[in-house]
Design a protein around this motif. Sequence first.
Motif: not given
Length: 61
Positions: A36-41, A47-57
């Motif tokens: 999951d960290e690799e996908v988020l990275g 997308l230029g978004e933070t990992k936390e914003n992406l997790r929330e989305t």
Amino acid sequence: MTKLKFNGSWNEIKGKLKQKYAQLTDDDLLFAEGKDEEVLGRLQQKLGETKENLRETIAKL
């Protein structure tokens, strides 16, 4: 939240992410269990978004 939690199957979430962010490709959304960290990275770079914003989305999908 340290791990991505999916409220549906990854294929459904992938489709929703691609609808929301048209610039994403299937390669950007390759997911393997425990990676999951690799996908988020990859998403963060693209997308230029933070990992936390992406997790929330993703959690809202």
